[in-house]
Design a protein around this motif. Sequence first.
Motif, PDB file in Angstrom:
ATOM      1  N   ILE A 190     -13.845   4.995  -0.932  1.00 42.56           N
ATOM      2  CA  ILE A 190     -14.613   4.136  -1.837  1.00 42.56           C
ATOM      3  C   ILE A 190     -15.665   3.343  -1.053  1.00 42.56           C
ATOM      4  CG2 ILE A 190     -14.449   2.058  -3.269  1.00 42.56           C
ATOM      5  CD1 ILE A 190     -13.681   4.415  -4.867  1.00 42.56           C
ATOM      6  N   GLY A 191     -15.294   2.847   0.111  1.00 41.92           N
ATOM      7  CA  GLY A 191     -16.238   2.077   0.928  1.00 41.92           C
ATOM      8  C   GLY A 191     -17.432   2.902   1.362  1.00 41.92           C
ATOM      9  N   ARG A 192     -17.170   4.117   1.830  1.00 44.71           N
ATOM     10  CA  ARG A 192     -18.264   5.001   2.266  1.00 44.71           C
ATOM     11  C   ARG A 192     -19.110   5.416   1.067  1.00 44.71           C
ATOM     12  NH1 ARG A 192     -22.082   5.890   5.524  1.00 44.71           N
ATOM     13  NH2 ARG A 192     -22.609   8.059   5.836  1.00 44.71           N
ATOM     14  N   ALA A 193     -18.485   5.715  -0.057  1.00 43.52           N
ATOM     15  CA  ALA A 193     -19.231   6.073  -1.270  1.00 43.52           C
ATOM     16  C   ALA A 193     -20.131   4.919  -1.691  1.00 43.52           C
ATOM     17  CB  ALA A 193     -18.266   6.448  -2.394  1.00 43.52           C
TER      18      ALA A 193
ATOM     19  N   THR B 134     -18.110  -3.034  -6.397  1.00 46.21           N
ATOM     20  CA  THR B 134     -18.792  -2.379  -7.514  1.00 46.21           C
ATOM     21  C   THR B 134     -18.299  -0.947  -7.663  1.00 46.21           C
ATOM     22  OG1 THR B 134     -20.755  -3.762  -7.307  1.00 46.21           O
ATOM     23  CG2 THR B 134     -21.044  -1.630  -8.395  1.00 46.21           C
ATOM     24  N   ALA B 135     -18.173  -0.236  -6.544  1.00 43.18           N
ATOM     25  CA  ALA B 135     -17.682   1.144  -6.594  1.00 43.18           C
ATOM     26  C   ALA B 135     -16.253   1.187  -7.143  1.00 43.18           C
ATOM     27  CB  ALA B 135     -17.753   1.788  -5.216  1.00 43.18           C
ATOM     28  N   ARG B 136     -15.426   0.223  -6.755  1.00 43.32           N
ATOM     29  CA  ARG B 136     -14.045   0.163  -7.272  1.00 43.32           C
ATOM     30  C   ARG B 136     -14.048  -0.089  -8.785  1.00 43.32           C
ATOM     31  NH1 ARG B 136     -13.355  -3.109  -2.811  1.00 43.32           N
ATOM     32  NH2 ARG B 136     -12.515  -1.970  -1.061  1.00 43.32           N
ATOM     33  N   ARG B 137     -14.897  -1.003  -9.233  1.00 41.00           N
ATOM     34  CA  ARG B 137     -14.975  -1.285 -10.674  1.00 41.00           C
ATOM     35  C   ARG B 137     -15.428  -0.043 -11.441  1.00 41.00           C
ATOM     36  NH1 ARG B 137     -16.842  -6.320  -8.852  1.00 41.00           N
ATOM     37  NH2 ARG B 137     -19.010  -5.678  -9.060  1.00 41.00           N
ATOM     38  N   TRP B 138     -16.429   0.669 -10.899  1.00 39.31           N
ATOM     39  CA  TRP B 138     -16.883   1.905 -11.541  1.00 39.31           C
ATOM     40  C   TRP B 138     -15.749   2.918 -11.605  1.00 39.31           C
ATOM     41  CZ3 TRP B 138     -22.147   2.450  -8.577  1.00 39.31           C
ATOM     42  CH2 TRP B 138     -23.085   1.590  -9.145  1.00 39.31           C
TER      43      TRP B 138
ATOM     44  N   ARG C  90      -7.901   5.798  -2.011  1.00 42.40           N
ATOM     45  CA  ARG C  90      -8.660   6.364  -3.125  1.00 42.40           C
ATOM     46  C   ARG C  90      -9.946   6.961  -2.563  1.00 42.40           C
ATOM     47  NH1 ARG C  90      -9.530   2.880  -8.533  1.00 42.40           N
ATOM     48  NH2 ARG C  90     -10.235   1.397  -7.000  1.00 42.40           N
ATOM     49  N   VAL C  91     -10.203   8.235  -2.905  1.00 38.92           N
ATOM     50  CA  VAL C  91     -11.388   8.930  -2.404  1.00 38.92           C
ATOM     51  C   VAL C  91     -12.139   9.588  -3.559  1.00 38.92           C
ATOM     52  CG1 VAL C  91     -10.441   9.358  -0.092  1.00 38.92           C
ATOM     53  CG2 VAL C  91     -10.083  11.038  -1.902  1.00 38.92           C
ATOM     54  N   VAL C  92     -13.399   9.870  -3.294  1.00 36.39           N
ATOM     55  CA  VAL C  92     -14.278  10.534  -4.259  1.00 36.39           C
ATOM     56  C   VAL C  92     -14.676  11.871  -3.664  1.00 36.39           C
ATOM     57  CG1 VAL C  92     -16.451  10.361  -5.532  1.00 36.39           C
ATOM     58  CG2 VAL C  92     -15.194   8.285  -4.943  1.00 36.39           C
TER      59      VAL C  92
END
Length: 131
Positions: free
Chosen positions: A6-9, A19-23, A39-41
């Motif tokens: 999530i951080g890298r995304a 913001t990425a976590r909320r999305w 958690r990864v994307v």
Amino acid sequence: MQSYTIGRAARLLGVSPDTARRWADAGRIATRRDEGGRRVVDGRDLAAFSVELARSDGADEETPHTSVRNAFPGIVTAIKLGDVAAQVEIQAGPHRLVSLLTREAVEELGLEVGVEATARVKSTNVHIDRT
């Protein structure tokens, strides 16, 4: 397949990890847990989302109309003024951008260290917008 934390995304999307976590929590970005429980994307999902996000950002009414692409919103970190020319540095996330412009333009824009500004890069030119 390449996957991103999530951080890298978030860094790739130009937003905060929160913001990425909320999305992700809202279902805007599909995520899964890796072997370590993080958690990864998936790369393909992130690529598709980044294109969707860029398209939707163009609909923002506060975005100025301009033909210059590649906008880097950030903060002015340094200004070197000469008699005629000036050098302005902007830190936009992990990017340091430097623009050479006239002293008059810096004064008209009211640029100074700590002011929010957007660097717009096209070819080898960096344009500055006061935001």
